[in-house]
Design a protein around this motif. Structure first.
Motif: not given
Lengths: 166, 773
Positions: B23, B25-26, B104, B192, B194-196, B244, B277-278, B696-698
């Motif tokens: 994908y 980002a891979d 980072a 949603i 799964m691949e952002t 994705g 995700r956010e 977020q997914l929670r």
């Protein structure tokens, strides 16, 4: 003092020396340092399971574990899984579409098969609800995991897969 | 027929189960830099200052950019600065972009940027947006550059107004003995995948712009970047590997622009953006919310006479695809029923919410929730079985649609047959409501659905096939593999035309705008129709060339030749012929001289007779065909605590022709699952300052394993004559009636009409108790 440290991780049966930051998650190490991009980022929060790997025989979301915590442990990623019954079943039963959640799902399923070969429906749900698949309605994944569990539980009397194919 | 209808395993299956599938980002990062957005934490406000001093000091930071100098973007109205400038209009909006050596460092630097904002009053729903003293999200929408056919209302929050004026309302209402009027609404939510989203951009010294993106619309990325930044379109090369999951969300062009601006700021070096995700939920485009009003009338024996509809699409802070989404609300503004008199006003209304992308079904699940709930309420008032009401009014060939298209057997599926079949499969006759005990009831809800596409009339699709030395083929199409297995279905279509094994066809998965023919966007359930017709045209082109070479070699007329099993042969005597291997790379005579060369077939397809809508009446032909269906959801509802479990979900869909059985089944059950999530619990929780509290997914939970009901799917096959083998759209249809059918079942179970999504136990309880919702 450098924020990087030298560690050796045992991944898919190979010793992999790598320089990592203490703050790197196992997922980041796998993808960015070792090129093992089969483990997918989906939430970086433990909510989706796309990055699931097997650590010392148990499924682990690699975004929830630091790379440095992986030393001395046996880590298996999707790249280390070849020709297993669950991979074959995912293909046969159309248990994926976009394929992005698939490596994580398969790692979780494989670990379930190894840890709970006699899993009940409740047990299967309990394990597999930790991953999200957005494409399927989960029925195909359910069929795939159950076909593998059933087959491994009836080795003497193998069930023909043919009968379930159209 | 050997390939059509079979559950052919998708071409990229083995890559996907072994972690080898790549994908966006891979791909290895190499010399890459990394972009990170700073996003707004306010719904609406004036930017007082952006302090980047601390961030700049971080070692490894290569650039920090803010919104000042960039042109406005947006698909139909240019209203969106790619990076907010002067004003913030939604929570999640990009305010600054950091480019740094590592993700980072970029993230740390982004966290050091201090944005000072003076908050402004927010527009927190489309209804608020059209109210008299609403704050303006944009000072004057009419001053923005816009495409033709967009109708904003100056100095309001209305970005677009589409009208449907069919029949004579006065006479319709005069004939209506029973009339209902209801309001419905739901807040925005998200796709949603799964691949952002992720995108990389690089600008070469000669001005070439190289983009790799997880997009459903790589060709649109090329076109829009060219328009927005005045770039030569041929210099923009966009690649899209496997995607994705998209569900419409990745058909918008947003993150690619940031990656391009990031690269521009660092002398063209490669910059990668990956959404967390956010960000994927609120910064990148989401799924629209809607406020709607419906008035619906029928005769005492249940024949629909008139309907008046108002749709206020939550366009969020920027109009982008909301213009088109609001137009689609108008096109199929009712359920699949024949109604002589229709008045519909559909508006895209600016709010201070994240702005919408297309979402699987493109406004249809949204409209169906409104209209199909209204149908049940009308049936209750009539004291008629809601199934019978729908059956009586089902739209059929000979009828006209809201945009006044006269239907024929090809352009619309068989609604009555879908209803009959779902009646049987759901055991409708046993009763819609069954008491299990004093606490629990089982209830069935029904919804009928239809969908046409509303993609631009000039949208086209192309295909190229090349041959290998051994007579096998390579297939290249601009359709993006987003999970629907369309590329595999295209290979089946090609194999069927060539009467050969699908295993002898290799499919190029990655789309590259420089070498893959264009497919407008992988949206609207039109990949199979448009891509398939292009493939068939390419096949004809290749077959003609093969026959020309063979006719020369065999000294026969081309029209005496047939093809099959990788051979070209004499129709009368199939033993007389040539293997493809001797023809498709040129034929060499015994003397050594040769004719032909590698056979390359090319074909394209453009939709036929599609028109713009009349601005005053909405009359026009929006798309090639209406796929239809009937769906039932059965719930077990606990009357004491208002919780419920979805027991069964049934779809009967007229898909024209099943091309890949298990593939089609997976599309339908997957779409049903998504629709149940949308209806049952997926929504942004938005506070009074227009901030999204659950990105977020929670806290935003899609359906998980074990929560899935039993799915029952049956296909009806009424062919769409223009389409390869008669196939209609199938990627979205499973979703369309789910929120409505769930709403209908729960309204019946709870004994109270439910008007708002998501259908949470708490909201049902509030409605039942007459509390604020």
């Amino acid at each position: 003092m450098s924020i990087f440290q030298y560690v050796v991780l045992k991944i898919n049966g190979e010793d992999r020396p790598v320089m990592i930051r203490s703050a790197d998650t196992l997922l980041e190490v796998l993808r960015n340092e070792l090129g093992l991009t089969g483990s997918k980022p989906g939430c970086l929060n433990g909510d989706c399971g796309a990055c699931t790997v097997i650590v010392d025989g148990k499924p682990m979301k690699s975004c929830l574990m630091l790379g440095v915590e992986g030393t001395g442990k046996e880590i298996t990623t999707i790249e280390g899984l070849q020709g297993t019954a669950i991979q074959q079943a995912f293909v046969e039963y159309f248990a994926f579409q976009c394929g992005y959640c698939t490596p994580g799902y398969i790692m979780n399923c494989q670990s379930l098969i190894e840890n709970e070969p006699k899993a009940t429906d409740e047990k299967i749900s309990e394990w597999l609800k930790s991953n999200i698949c957005r494409c399927t309605g989960y029925e195909e994944i359910e069929t795939a995991i159950k076909s593998v569990l059933r087959e491994s539980n009836s080795k003497d009397r193998p069930i023909s897969r043919e009968s379930e194919m159209d | 027929m050997t390939n059509i209808g079979k559950s052919v395993i998708r071409k990229e299956a083995l890559d996907k189960v072994t972690g080898r599938a790549k994908y966006t980002a891979d791909f290895p990062s190499g010399e890459m830099l990394h972009g990170k957005s700073v996003i707004s934490h306010y719904g609406h406000g004036t930017i007082k200052s952006i302090d980047v001093m601390e961030a700049k000091k971080e070692p490894g930071v290569r650039a920090i950019i803010t919104g000042k100098q960039y042109p406005l973007t947006g698909e139909e109205i240019r209203d969106r600065p790619p990076i907010a400038f002067e004003k913030i209009r939604f929570h999640g909006e990009v305010v600054a972009l950091v480019v740094a050596d590592t993700p980072a460092i970029a993230k740390r630097a982004a966290s050091l940027i201090n944005v000072v904002v003076d908050p402004l009053p927010v527009v927190n729903s489309p209804s608020e947006g059209v109210s008299k003293d609403a704050p303006l999200v944009h000072d004057n929408v009419a001053e923005y550059e816009r495409e033709e056919g967009v109708h904003p209302v100056p100095k309001t929050n209305i970005a677009n107004h589409t009208k449907i004026r069919k029949g004579d309302m006065a006479s319709g209402w005069a004939k209506s003995e029973i009339v209902i009027e209801e309001n419905f609404s739901f807040p925005p939510s998200d796709h949603i995948p799964m691949e952002t989203r992720s995108a990389t951009a690089e600008i070469r010294p000669d001005g070439k712009v190289l983009i790799t993106t997880s997009s459903q619309a790589p060709f649109m990325v090329k076109e829009l970047l060219s328009q927005y930044f005045d770039l030569e379109v041929g210099k923009i090369i966009v690649k899209t590997p496997l995607v994705g999951g998209g569900y419409g969300g990745k058909a918008s062009v947003q993150q690619e622009i940031l990656a391009y601006l990031g690269s521009l700021a660092v002398e063209g070096r490669t910059v990668r953006m990956i959404n967390e995700r956010e960000e994927d939920m609120i910064t990148s485009p989401c799924h629209m919310g809607l406020d709607a009003k419906v008035k619906l009338g029928c005769t005492a024996d249940g024949y629909l006479q008139a309907t008046e509809l108002t749709y206020l699409v939550d366009s969020g802070a920027y109009s982008d695809k909301a213009i088109h989404l609001s137009r689609a609300c108008a096109v199929d503004c009712t359920g699949p029923y024949f109604i002589e008199n229709i008045w519909c006003d559909s508006y895209a209304v600016y709010t201070n919410h994240p702005y919408p992308a297309p979402y699987r079904g493109f406004s249809h699940a949204e409209v169906h929730f409104v209209f199909e709930r209204a149908m049940d309420i009308l049936a209750r008032k009539l004291n008629m079985d809601p199934l019978e009401l729908r059956y009586k009014n089902a739209i059929k060939p000979g009828h006209t649609t809201p945009t006044q298209v006269k239907l024929n057997r090809s352009t619309v599926g068989d609604v009555p047959m879908c209803i009959e079949k779902v009646k049987q499969l759901s055991r409708w006759e046993e009763g819609q409501l069954i008491e299990l005990n004093e606490r629990t009831v089982r209830a069935k809800g029904l919804a009928c659905v239809w969908k046409n596409s509303t993609i631009p009339p000039e949208s086209s699709s192309g295909a190229i096939i090349t041959f290998n030395e051994d007579g096998t083929m390579n297939l290249m199409s601009g359709v993006v593999e987003i999970g629907t297995a369309t590329k595999t279905v295209l290979a089946q279509i090609l194999a069927e035309r060539f009467r050969m094994s699908v295993n002898d066809i290799y499919v190029k998965m990655t789309v590259d705008t420089q070498s893959t023919p264009e497919h407008w966007k992988t949206v609207a359930s039109r990949g199979t129709l448009m891509g398939g017709r292009a493939v068939l045209a390419a096949a004809e082109d290749a077959i003609r060339q093969i026959k020309e070479v063979a006719s020369c070699v065999m000294k026969v007329r081309t029209d005496d030749l047939e093809i099959g099993n990788r051979r070209v042969f004499l129709r009368e005597d199939p033993k007389e012929g040539l293997d493809f291997r001797d023809v498709v790379y040129g034929y060499t005579f015994p003397e050594g001289n040769a004719i032909g060369g590698q056979i390359i077939g090319r074909g394209n397809y453009i939709l036929r007779n599609i028109t713009y809508l009349d601005p005053e009446t909405g009359a026009g032909n929006p798309g090639p065909e209406w796929a239809v269906g009937a769906q039932v959801v059965e719930v077990e509802f606990d009357r004491r605590d208002y919780t419920y479990k979805i027991i069964k979900a049934i779809s009967v869909l007229d898909v024209g022709r099943v091309l890949n059985y298990k593939g089609a089944l997976g599309q339908v059950t997957g779409a049903m699952s998504m629709g149940l999530g949308f209806g049952g619990r997926e929504s942004f929780v938005i506070d009074d300052k227009a901030r999204v509290l659950n990105p977020q997914l929670r806290t935003y939970r899609p359906v998980h394993f074990g929560e899935h009901p039993e799915y029952i799917v049956e296909f009806i096959e009424t062919p769409h004559i223009d389409s390869p083998f008669g196939a209609r759209g199938v990627g979205e249809q499973g979703l369309l009636g789910m929120p409505a059918a769930l709403g209908n079942s729960l309204s019946l179970a709870a004994g109270v009409e439910l008007h708002h999504l998501p259908l949470l136990p708490e909201s049902i309880w509030r409605k039942k108790e007459g509390l604020n919702t």
